[in-house]
Design an enzyme around this catalytic site. Structure first.
Site, mmCIF file in Angstrom:
data_model
loop_
_atom_site.group_PDB
_atom_site.id
_atom_site.type_symbol
_atom_site.label_atom_id
_atom_site.label_comp_id
_atom_site.label_asym_id
_atom_site.label_seq_id
_atom_site.Cartn_x
_atom_site.Cartn_y
_atom_site.Cartn_z
ATOM 1 N N SER A 250 -0.158 3.674 -6.133
ATOM 2 C CA SER A 250 0.854 4.649 -5.751
ATOM 3 C C SER A 250 0.312 6.063 -5.921
ATOM 4 O O SER A 250 -0.701 6.407 -5.315
ATOM 5 C CB SER A 250 2.130 4.391 -6.561
ATOM 6 O OG SER A 250 3.231 5.082 -6.026
ATOM 7 N N ASP B 267 7.246 -2.253 1.492
ATOM 8 C CA ASP B 267 7.279 -1.135 0.542
ATOM 9 C C ASP B 267 8.342 -0.124 0.961
ATOM 10 O O ASP B 267 8.270 0.453 2.041
ATOM 11 C CB ASP B 267 5.888 -0.466 0.491
ATOM 12 C CG ASP B 267 5.729 0.463 -0.701
ATOM 13 O OD1 ASP B 267 6.710 1.092 -1.114
ATOM 14 O OD2 ASP B 267 4.591 0.569 -1.200
ATOM 15 N N HIS C 4 6.886 -2.256 -3.331
ATOM 16 C CA HIS C 4 6.058 -1.248 -3.996
ATOM 17 C C HIS C 4 5.613 -1.803 -5.344
ATOM 18 O O HIS C 4 6.118 -1.426 -6.405
ATOM 19 C CB HIS C 4 6.843 0.056 -4.157
ATOM 20 C CG HIS C 4 5.979 1.230 -4.503
ATOM 21 N ND1 HIS C 4 5.006 1.707 -3.652
ATOM 22 C CD2 HIS C 4 5.928 2.017 -5.608
ATOM 23 C CE1 HIS C 4 4.401 2.743 -4.221
ATOM 24 N NE2 HIS C 4 4.937 2.942 -5.417
#
Length: 244
Positions: A126, A182, A214
């Site tokens: 991320s 995601d 995610h």
């Protein structure tokens, strides 16, 4: 901002002779401890015994999209709506560059300790994956590889201007990975980043995992391990003979 307080990274020393290092960077709101189990997973088959893992901890900073609440972050984010436009809106260039300087410093510390740059991989998830892409590709040393999970290219509209000339990591293998479900960093932002990097001539591959949000999945962790083993093969005890 330059006097920002940072905790020392979480370190997993090599279990054999230390010949390689992986710096792996966590995402927003997490700490290095959040990826400790991932590191244990990568080490469990004892194919990465010569690798030291460094898991940095982000400093506590105000995050605009969370109403200014302080939390561990590598840079501020104004909008999280999954879209490319939202992620690019009011990008925190100052925060990105401050974290970039920190990661370049971690790389240099390993080089100063005797680990060649081409035995160092930088990666992350991320925000951490976005920083690993940015810091890896703007590094002034040639790295062994870059891993970017569920992430995207920071400052993409001016990225080409920020890369050193010559670009030391133009040919460095980059492994990007993303879940197709995601909701935080839309997979289209990941694929756009991959396409932009490929157009610029970078050596990037990407794998998309069905039904993954995610997060990370066991298959993805295994794919990262395979990438690390390929980029950081064991050197043995310094002789030309392979250990049996």
């Amino acid at each position: 901002m330059s006097s920002i307080r940072r905790a020392s990274p979480l370190i997993f020393p090599a279990t054999a002779r230390h010949t390689a290092t992986v710096i792996f960077i966590h995402g927003l709101g997490d700490t290095g401890h959040g990826w400790a189990s991932g590191v244990e997973n990568w080490r469990r088959r004892q194919k990465l015994d010569e690798v030291k893992f460094i898991l940095p901890h982000a400093p506590q900073i105000p995050i605009t999209c969370n109403w200014g609440t302080k939390m561990p972050g590598w840079y501020d984010i104004h909008t999280i709506d999954g879209s490319a436009e939202g992620m690019r809106k009011n990008e925190d260039e100052a925060g990105v560059m401050l974290s970039n300087e920190y990661f370049h410093g971690l790389i240099q510390q390993e080089i100063d300790a005797g680990i060649p740059a081409d035995r160092i991989v930088i990666g992350g998830f991320s925000q951490g994956g976005a920083m690993s892409l940015f810091s890896g590709l703007t590094s002034k040393v040639k790295l062994a590889g870059i891993v970017a999970l569920s992430s995207y290219l920071l400052l993409s509209l001016k990225f080409a201007e920020l890369v050193p000339k010559p670009a030391f990591n133009k040919e460095t293998p980059i492994f990007m990975a993303h879940g197709d479900s995601d909701q935080v960093v839309n997979v289209s932002l990941g694929t756009q980043s991959r396409d932009l990097l490929q157009k610029m001539g970078y050596n990037v591959s990407m794998k998309i995992y069905p039904h993954m949000g995610h997060s990370a999945c066991p298959e993805e962790l295994d794919d990262v391990e395979a990438f690390l083993r390929q980029r950081l093969p064991p050197l043995g005890k310094g002789s030309d003979k392979s250990e049996l």
